[in-house]
Design a protein around this motif. Structure first.
Motif, short mmCIF file in Angstrom:
data_model
loop_
_atom_site.label_atom_id
_atom_site.label_comp_id
_atom_site.label_asym_id
_atom_site.label_seq_id
_atom_site.Cartn_x
_atom_site.Cartn_y
_atom_site.Cartn_z
N SER A 157 0.76 -0.93 0.18
CA SER A 157 0.01 -0.19 0.23
C SER A 157 0.97 1.35 -0.04
CB SER A 157 -0.99 0.00 1.15
OG SER A 157 -0.15 -0.06 2.30
N ALA A 158 0.16 2.42 0.07
CA ALA A 158 0.77 3.76 -0.06
C ALA A 158 2.09 3.86 0.94
CB ALA A 158 0.10 4.72 0.28
N ALA A 159 2.07 3.28 2.04
CA ALA A 159 3.12 3.45 3.28
C ALA A 159 4.48 2.70 2.70
CB ALA A 159 2.52 3.03 4.39
N ASP A 160 4.14 1.64 1.74
CA ASP A 160 5.26 0.83 1.39
C ASP A 160 6.27 1.66 0.64
OD1 ASP A 160 5.10 -2.07 2.63
OD2 ASP A 160 3.15 -1.48 1.68
N PHE A 161 5.49 2.91 -0.23
CA PHE A 161 6.15 3.67 -1.14
C PHE A 161 6.45 4.87 -0.54
CE2 PHE A 161 3.97 0.32 -3.68
CZ PHE A 161 4.88 -0.17 -4.37
N GLY A 162 6.50 4.93 0.69
CA GLY A 162 6.97 6.15 1.48
C GLY A 162 5.77 7.36 1.26
N LEU A 163 4.53 7.09 0.85
CA LEU A 163 3.64 7.93 0.93
C LEU A 163 2.52 8.21 2.14
CD1 LEU A 163 1.98 7.46 -2.87
CD2 LEU A 163 3.99 8.96 -1.99
N ALA A 164 2.64 9.28 2.81
CA ALA A 164 2.03 9.72 4.17
C ALA A 164 0.30 9.66 3.76
CB ALA A 164 2.57 10.73 4.93
#
Lengths: 399, 399, 399
Positions: free
Chosen positions: C21-28
């Motif tokens: 999910s987004a967190a895995d790509f460093g997105l807050a």
């Protein structure tokens, strides 16, 4: 009747290795049976799912990955099946190329106690050539020996147990021989036995999942080696008529019901028969009587479902396949076009259904064997058998 | 000699990923070698078992799933093998259809340093047509290039280590090319090396598991690219006689022992030879001398076992397979019927046995290379080579 | 743009089951999208890797094991794809024998929303016979329907997400149709969508990895059933010219843009077209308008890349494949020799490259559908369509 799903593609379900016992089905008390499920590793069996059903006396190895065939069995420690030259089976279908060896690729995985042949066709390979409008060859197909069903994995496997005594145990599997523009038949097989029993029943229901008419062929290839097969073993069945498949089989007609010792390089002999049966469904049986007559196996089925019986005598050397096949079927294992012309395919309307059921029993002791022989004799009393000395129609091409 | 089983179908054994070292074999002290075992994931290699044997200097990647072939190796960091256009190997046999591409499907998985060709046949594809009694085509088979053995997984893999110094390490694998009514040969290969050594030995024992007579063919396809192959590399072997396979190979006879630079679209050139050998078994060798002469590889084998040597020059572009094949064999890679007519199959009686052994050595330094050349020269001194200017019998069809 | 590798043969990498999910790509912050990765178990799907990309509105099931095809999709709960007679897909290539059934084996795995056909060839099967110098048949090959690419697993799969809004999500896969001495083309596909979007883009780049010239063919087989297909559904595209493939298709010319209700046993009708396009690249589109006109799907592509459009009408019964195919391609699905003679293969020099891009959009509401129809009408205004009443060159053999 509680059911436990081991794999089901439709619901995206698959269990890891498990060993089920009575408690898993809510049964209290002591029960000697179990059903184990796991994937094999290594060699040509890598990735093959195996079910080991042990009713306490009879253990069956069922292979979902190979079309719910019965790899082998054991009754009170005595093995049922044969020693196939396929050394490291059960073979994953990924290692079986049905189209290879001129359509004999099926043999690369052939090592079962019972393997189903079909469904689009079974029997000997044959070539079909499709031409273009200009007469050139568009496609050339060798339709392979014995069809596809044995090399299609089950997309559903489950186990259920009767809540009521004797708590019959059933393994169910579903296998789809289904493609675009051709056969679209789904089999649901149930393999049922009772705890401690010397028998199990294979009941197969085939449904045409297409909106269009279809058809199928089906042959159960039951294969036995020692100790049920041996020098002096006998085949016993109520014969209405029988013909040798070819001149080679005709050679053996003088002693076609008995088996010789292993003979390296023995060329197989195949006999095609109609059996006598009882009642409107033609209930009948076929017996393999072990040497000495104190042991045997019986197949029970119905002429209404499986009217064509083939006997395969293949008494080759012990390491190259010393085996006999008892083969109740909807047809003889000639190429499908030959069978179709003689009405030996099963028509299936849209959504149409066909059922075949076979019981397999192990006989222990001379008394049990004699009782089965008496059953055969009672059916044979309907009339003397016609034994054709040469290949004849409609069994096979006259020769 | 303690042995550790990694997989064994007969006993239903299979290990998970492991890395074995001296301690696992009860050896005390420091040892630089290891044997690792795991299954690969992804792409066409999904499910391929791999063994990485590192003797401390020489590392070998052995592929049980591909018939115990040698995928590639590395000696003191220098790679041995070639850059195959098969980009994502080692390829699982499930993705190789030997019957496809008119019998050239084998090429879809061809990327090894050493791949065995056989056992029922090796060599070029050919067609076999079987007819019915009425003359119609019953079956049509294209027998594929180079046979099946490279695409059959080993059903047994184990590792053992000599208790005595130098503690030779052996990986053993068993592969069965075994089916019903046809070939039933089992290979037991041992791949042995000593810690720190620049060599390993592949010893293969083939047993006819049938009760009937059988036969086999065998070709070891050793394949090398850079840095051993390069412009100016040389093939050095004691030639008794040699013939080009076809007119294309005849074109290159003026410089058949040397290699050119990569040349996109280069059409392969194949030479068929008999080598001179020493002693009753005809011990012989073949050398690939790298450009500059300071590095090379040597194969050692015996004419008594592998009497037919094929040299494959395939100096195509670097991305499409710049490679040479050194191929000791029981036969030349013509279609089997051609070879059979010239007595180039190995007969195997019931239970019969055939052994072939090849040693692979890496040479480092001009001195080592010169020593190998001197060995070749000593054998060549038995007599001048006969180089046929055109294809001739019995190597191949005269042309 | 951070990238997460799920499998990569070159670096010997493979992830276990994951849900990114987004967190895995460093997105807050909150993001509704996810990308899940796992292997399926059971039936003919055993071992198939699946990616489920859910952008919050549009979910796509991508199948790396089947050449990065799109198995099926769902937009706001409405399914996209079709109900194939292949009941238990996605089917592992190990269960698909392309050479079988006279070259129709491909159909055994055909159940996708989008499957690529190619790369060596696509289209109808044909036979190639190779002869020996003496005129005997050396090899006989049936080149199978629609080629290999759909049954080759991706050797690299990764996911990346734009750091900048709207944070487009991309799944990348690499598939090599690469063998020795023949095709050596690698595809890198990126499947990209934006969170919440009603569209995704499939961009495929093909590189000839050989040092020698090569070529390829490519057809995108987009397949839709209910609810987009139904009685009264319409095909809408800017036609320059169109011809029926055969007499059967000619029969349907009176109403070729509309679809009938499911009809068991309906014989497929295929139309071959050139579409009108806009600008130097010939940007164009094709629309399937659902019955009632309040829903549809649009494909957008370029004539410069995919100049040949095939429409497949296969309105068979609901259980046997009620489906239509919208097929932008480099060629028509005739046998490759026919296409090659008419210049419809893509030449690829050494290292040469070809790119094709298709956008897939779901239209919701009559207004969106009308807007797409207006786009088509604007292109159609370039000139009236030429509708050939019979099969004609160069589309197909005149008949």
């Amino acid at each position: 009747m509680p059911s436990i799903i081991l794999t089901d593609a439709a619901s995206d379900t698959s269990a890891g290795p498990r060993k089920l016992s009575a408690a898993d089905f809510g049964l209290a008390g002591d029960h000697a049976w179990s059903v184990a499920w796991r994937a094999l590793r290594g060699g040509r069996r890598d990735g093959v799912d195996l079910i080991e059903l042990d009713n306490g006396a009879f253990s069956l190895a069922i292979v979902p990955t190979r079309g719910m065939g019965l790899w082998r069995a054991r009754f009170r420690g005595v093995p049922l099946g044969w020693r196939s030259p396929v050394l490291d089976g059960p073979v994953h279908p990924a290692f079986v190329n049905l189209a290879d060896r001129g359509g004999l690729g099926w043999l690369d995985g052939f090592d079962e106690l019972m393997v189903r042949c079909g469904l689009t066709s079974n029997g000997a390979p044959y070539e079909v050539v499709t031409t273009n409008p200009d007469g050139s060859v568009a496609r050339r197909e060798t339709v392979g020996l014995h069809g596809r069903i044995a090399n299609i994995p089950a997309h559903h496997v489950s186990v259920r147990v009767d809540a009521e005594p004797p708590h019959a145990i059933t393994v169910e599997g579903r296998v789809a021989e289904s493609t675009v523009f051709l056969t679209q038949v789904e089999m649901t097989t149930t393999i049922t036995t009772e705890p401690g029993s010397n028998r199990f029943v294979v009941r197969d229901e085939f449904v045409n999942r297409s909106d269009s008419p279809g058809s199928m062929q089906l042959l159960y290839h039951w294969n036995l080696g020692p100790p049920y097969l041996g020098e002096g073993a006998e085949f016993v069945a109520p014969i209405e008529s029988l013909a040798p498949r070819d001149p080679r089989a005709a050679e053996g007609l003088g002693h076609w019901t008995t088996y010789g010792a292993p003979e390296p390089g023995f060329a197989e002999q195949v006999y095609l028969a109609r059996l006598r049966g009882d009642g409107p469904e033609g209930r009948t049986l076929a017996l393999l009587k072990a040497p000495g007559g104190t042991r045997g196996v019986v197949l029970r089925f119905r002429n209404a479902q499986l009217p064509c019986f083939t006997l395969w005598k293949c008494t080759r050397g012990p390491a190259e396949g010393y085996v006999t096949g008892l083969e109740p079927a909807t047809n003889y294992p000639n190429p499908r076009p030959f069978e179709e012309a003689r009405g030996r395919v099963v028509p299936l309307g849209p959504g149409g259904r066909f059922v075949a059921e076979t019981a397999f029993e192990v006989l222990e002791g001379a008394e049990a064997v004699a009782a089965a022989e008496a059953e055969v004799a009672a059916l044979q009393a309907q009339g003397a058998p016609t034994i054709h000395p040469k290949p004849v129609e409609p069994f096979t091409a006259a020769g």
